[in-house]
Design a protein around this motif. Structure first.
Motif, short mmCIF file in Angstrom:
data_model
loop_
_atom_site.label_atom_id
_atom_site.label_comp_id
_atom_site.label_asym_id
_atom_site.label_seq_id
_atom_site.Cartn_x
_atom_site.Cartn_y
_atom_site.Cartn_z
N ALA A 195 -12.02 11.62 -13.72
CA ALA A 195 -13.20 11.57 -12.86
C ALA A 195 -12.86 11.83 -11.39
N PHE A 196 -11.60 11.57 -11.02
CA PHE A 196 -11.17 11.74 -9.63
C PHE A 196 -9.68 12.01 -9.63
N CYS A 197 -9.24 12.91 -8.76
CA CYS A 197 -7.81 13.21 -8.65
C CYS A 197 -7.51 13.75 -7.26
N THR A 198 -6.43 13.28 -6.65
CA THR A 198 -6.05 13.80 -5.34
C THR A 198 -5.39 15.17 -5.49
N SER A 199 -5.46 15.96 -4.44
CA SER A 199 -4.90 17.32 -4.49
C SER A 199 -3.38 17.31 -4.61
N SER A 200 -2.75 16.15 -4.31
CA SER A 200 -1.30 16.08 -4.41
C SER A 200 -0.79 16.20 -5.84
N SER A 244 0.83 -1.20 0.00
CA SER A 244 0.00 0.00 0.00
C SER A 244 0.87 1.25 0.00
N MET A 245 0.31 2.32 -0.55
CA MET A 245 0.99 3.61 -0.62
C MET A 245 0.00 4.72 -0.33
N ARG A 246 0.40 5.64 0.51
CA ARG A 246 -0.45 6.78 0.83
C ARG A 246 -0.32 7.84 -0.25
N ALA A 247 -1.43 8.44 -0.61
CA ALA A 247 -1.44 9.55 -1.55
C ALA A 247 -2.55 10.49 -1.13
N ASP A 248 -2.15 11.57 -0.46
CA ASP A 248 -3.10 12.58 -0.01
C ASP A 248 -4.09 11.96 0.98
N ASN A 249 -5.40 12.04 0.69
CA ASN A 249 -6.39 11.58 1.66
C ASN A 249 -6.89 10.16 1.37
N CYS A 250 -6.15 9.42 0.56
CA CYS A 250 -6.55 8.05 0.29
C CYS A 250 -5.34 7.14 0.31
#
Length: 347
Positions: A201-206, A101-107
């Motif tokens: 459709a979806f993108c993290t703020s990072s 697993s890898m963290r990316a912003d809020n997910c």
């Protein structure tokens, strides 16, 4: 020696909180666990963990201590986590999975690989192997009442473990989900046209830490307009492979550092626009594809030959001396292919 068949694997994205709500999951979950993506969507990821430490799982990502205000959005503290756990199937049978697993912003992006041939063993202890921002290996154990993850991490660092690699740049990551791409209309010749391609459709703020855009500005924006023109055919081929496979696939390509997203903003021509080389990890999810991208480096725009065609370089190759493990090495279902001794070994 016969080559082993590929193991069932799937990619999932869940919220980075105590709920661990599944936001997206790839079709490979059916082969690994028997569930369809529709059955798993919006449920809690931790509820599929058969082991007794399932309630502790979310704390791996939420117990991060902040040393300063500037660290609040820093997702570089860990490049990857490796966790072995038993996940239950539709028949409530526990099957051993390796979860990277890898963290990316809020997910949190999870790639799980099943080992159904392994006999069941009750994993009473949550063991987490990590490669952190400096790619230093350490192990975190959690039994019963878990001590704060950050405290254990500091203790591991102070114990003098030898670093595996030193990262020369920050491990910046972003997650995007694209509508099902139609690559049939994408031209393979460099004609200067900018194909629309799949919309975001979806993108993290990072994403704003990788290229000069805001995630709110690129919602419903064509992804291929972010891609460097010399890599359009390359990315189209990657999308086509993803559309025909339930596997987790990898690719390296370049994005424009300053893409033309908002009409009226300062326009930077392609031939003057620096390239951001990224690694991509992708898989089919319901109604689209999910991609995790990690920034490798920034390079100047490529030169053109006398006919105006881009002169391609070796940017798609991940050099062994760049100070990091590639995403495919992180995720590899064969732990022996990893350069990091002891990384992701079977328990």
């Amino acid at each position: 020696q016969t080559e082993e068949p590929p193991r069932p694997s799937f990619l999932g994205i869940h919220s980075r909180d105590m709920e661990t709500k599944i936001l997206y999951i790839s079709s490979g979950c059916r082969n690994a666990m028997g569930f369809t993506p529709a059955q798993m969507m919006a449920s809690e990821a931790k509820s599929y963990i058969y082991d007794s430490f399932n309630s502790l799982y979310p704390t791996i990502y939420t117990d991060k201590a902040r040393e300063s205000e500037d660290d609040e959005d820093d997702d570089d503290e860990s490049s990857a986590y490796c966790i072995y756990m038993n996940l239950h199937t539709t028949a409530n049978i526990p099957v051993l999975h390796r979860v990277i697993s890898m963290r990316a912003d809020n997910c949190v992006v999870v790639v799980a690989t099943a080992f159904p041939e392994r006999p069941f063993r009750d994993l009473r202890e949550l063991q987490v192997q990590t490669l952190d921002g400096k790619l230093q290996k350490m192990t975190i154990n959690a039994r019963g009442q878990q001590a704060p993850i950050d405290k254990r991490r500091k203790q591991a660092i102070q114990s003098g473990r030898s670093p595996l690699y030193f990262s020369r740049s920050r491990q910046i990551k972003a997650v995007l989900v694209l509508e099902h791409p139609d690559v049939t209309e994408i031209e393979t010749e460099e004609t200067g046209r900018r194909p629309a391609g799949p919309h975001i459709a979806f993108c993290t703020s990072s994403i704003s830490r990788l290229i000069d855009v805001d995630n709110s500005d690129i919602h419903s924006f064509p992804f291929l307009k972010l891609v460097a023109p010399e890599d359009l055919a390359h990315v189209a081929a990657f999308f086509e492979r993803l559309s025909k496979s339930s596997d987790v696939l990898f690719e390296t390509f370049s994005l424009l550092q300053r893409p033309n997203v908002i009409e009226g903003d300062v326009f930077v021509a392609d031939q003057e626009n620096p390239r951001v080389v990224v690694e991509a990890l992708g898989a089919n999810v319901q109604d689209g594809i999910a991609i995790l991208i990690r920034k490798l480096r920034v390079i100047p725009p490529p030169k053109r030959d006398s006919l105006g065609n881009y002169i391609h370089s070796k940017i798609h190759e991940v050099s062994e001396d760049n100070g990091y493990l590639s995403l495919s090495e992180f995720i590899s279902s064969d732990c022996n292919t990893s350069d990091a001794e002891g990384w992701a070994e079977l328990p």
